[in-house]
Scaffold this motif. Sequence first.
Motif, PDB file in Angstrom:
ATOM      1  N   GLY A  35     -12.752 -20.406   9.406  1.00  0.00           N
ATOM      2  CA  GLY A  35     -12.715 -20.832  10.798  1.00  0.00           C
ATOM      3  C   GLY A  35     -12.728 -19.657  11.754  1.00  0.00           C
ATOM      4  N   PRO A  36     -12.895 -19.969  13.023  1.00  0.00           N
ATOM      5  CA  PRO A  36     -13.024 -18.918  14.035  1.00  0.00           C
ATOM      6  C   PRO A  36     -11.689 -18.293  14.452  1.00  0.00           C
ATOM      7  N   GLY A  37     -10.606 -18.780  13.939  1.00  0.00           N
ATOM      8  CA  GLY A  37      -9.282 -18.296  14.349  1.00  0.00           C
ATOM      9  C   GLY A  37      -8.534 -19.400  15.048  1.00  0.00           C
ATOM     10  N   GLY A  38      -7.227 -19.316  15.043  1.00  0.00           N
ATOM     11  CA  GLY A  38      -6.414 -20.350  15.658  1.00  0.00           C
ATOM     12  C   GLY A  38      -5.931 -21.340  14.623  1.00  0.00           C
ATOM     13  N   ALA A  39      -5.926 -22.612  14.994  1.00  0.00           N
ATOM     14  CA  ALA A  39      -5.373 -23.637  14.111  1.00  0.00           C
ATOM     15  C   ALA A  39      -6.092 -24.959  14.313  1.00  0.00           C
ATOM     16  N   ILE A  40      -5.996 -25.788  13.305  1.00  0.00           N
ATOM     17  CA  ILE A  40      -6.479 -27.166  13.390  1.00  0.00           C
ATOM     18  C   ILE A  40      -5.415 -28.043  12.746  1.00  0.00           C
ATOM     19  N   THR A  41      -5.155 -29.172  13.359  1.00  0.00           N
ATOM     20  CA  THR A  41      -4.159 -30.114  12.857  1.00  0.00           C
ATOM     21  C   THR A  41      -4.872 -31.328  12.286  1.00  0.00           C
ATOM     22  N   LEU A  42      -4.427 -31.747  11.118  1.00  0.00           N
ATOM     23  CA  LEU A  42      -4.907 -32.974  10.491  1.00  0.00           C
ATOM     24  C   LEU A  42      -3.675 -33.765  10.066  1.00  0.00           C
ATOM     25  N   THR A  44      -0.336 -41.973   9.747  1.00  0.00           N
ATOM     26  CA  THR A  44      -1.370 -40.942   9.775  1.00  0.00           C
ATOM     27  C   THR A  44      -1.600 -40.307   8.401  1.00  0.00           C
ATOM     28  N   LEU A  45      -1.050 -40.891   7.354  1.00  0.00           N
ATOM     29  CA  LEU A  45      -1.171 -40.325   6.011  1.00  0.00           C
ATOM     30  C   LEU A  45      -2.614 -40.028   5.580  1.00  0.00           C
ATOM     31  N   PRO A  46      -3.599 -40.883   5.867  1.00  0.00           N
ATOM     32  CA  PRO A  46      -4.967 -40.527   5.477  1.00  0.00           C
ATOM     33  C   PRO A  46      -5.426 -39.195   6.094  1.00  0.00           C
ATOM     34  N   ASN A  47      -5.058 -38.945   7.347  1.00  0.00           N
ATOM     35  CA  ASN A  47      -5.416 -37.679   7.991  1.00  0.00           C
ATOM     36  C   ASN A  47      -4.659 -36.522   7.344  1.00  0.00           C
ATOM     37  N   THR A  48      -3.386 -36.737   7.063  1.00  0.00           N
ATOM     38  CA  THR A  48      -2.575 -35.698   6.443  1.00  0.00           C
ATOM     39  C   THR A  48      -3.135 -35.327   5.079  1.00  0.00           C
ATOM     40  N   LEU A  49      -3.595 -36.314   4.317  1.00  0.00           N
ATOM     41  CA  LEU A  49      -4.167 -36.026   3.000  1.00  0.00           C
ATOM     42  C   LEU A  49      -5.383 -35.113   3.117  1.00  0.00           C
ATOM     43  N   LEU A  50      -6.210 -35.330   4.144  1.00  0.00           N
ATOM     44  CA  LEU A  50      -7.348 -34.420   4.381  1.00  0.00           C
ATOM     45  C   LEU A  50      -6.850 -32.992   4.618  1.00  0.00           C
ATOM     46  N   GLY A  51      -5.814 -32.862   5.441  1.00  0.00           N
ATOM     47  CA  GLY A  51      -5.246 -31.554   5.729  1.00  0.00           C
ATOM     48  C   GLY A  51      -4.630 -30.906   4.502  1.00  0.00           C
ATOM     49  N   LEU A  52      -3.953 -31.701   3.687  1.00  0.00           N
ATOM     50  CA  LEU A  52      -3.336 -31.162   2.476  1.00  0.00           C
ATOM     51  C   LEU A  52      -4.382 -30.693   1.477  1.00  0.00           C
TER      52      LEU A  52
END
Length: 154
Positions: free
Chosen positions: A58-65, A20-28
């Motif tokens: 963002g509207p609050g809360g969390a998002i995972t990448l 999942t590294l490509p997704n993690t890079l977006l999050g980082l």
Amino acid sequence: MSEAPRLPIAAACALGALWTLPNTLLGLIAGVVGIAFGAHAHYSHRDLAIVFHRWPWGPGGAITLGNAILHTGDTLDSPCLTYAHRAGHGEESEILLADHERAHVYQYMALGPLFLPLYLLCGGVSVRNRFERAADRYARHGSGWWPWARPPQK
């Protein structure tokens, strides 16, 4: 737990993180941009993720990448409502945001680059999305994070 079972689990986690590294890079990238605006980061061993707290958008809360979680608050250990409860599909007790987001980390590690397209095909951020229902199920019961798992029988 003995050392023998830990080794395969650690290897699976490492492979999942690599997958999942490509997704993690977006999050980082998003997290580092957030740091310039007041966010701060730490690694959470429990959640297998780098968590960016006080992420300013963002509207609050969390998002995972992938293995990165962008969170607008101070702690993931805060109660929140399930998607079904918010949509009026019944009364459900509050869950911990950390548990919900950890389920998404597991989903990303299993599906890697397939996660985002599948997540969007399943309805995006909505109660209809099997990924969100599975994350809520995991947060309530401690199991069932796989989006195609059968819900527990009542």
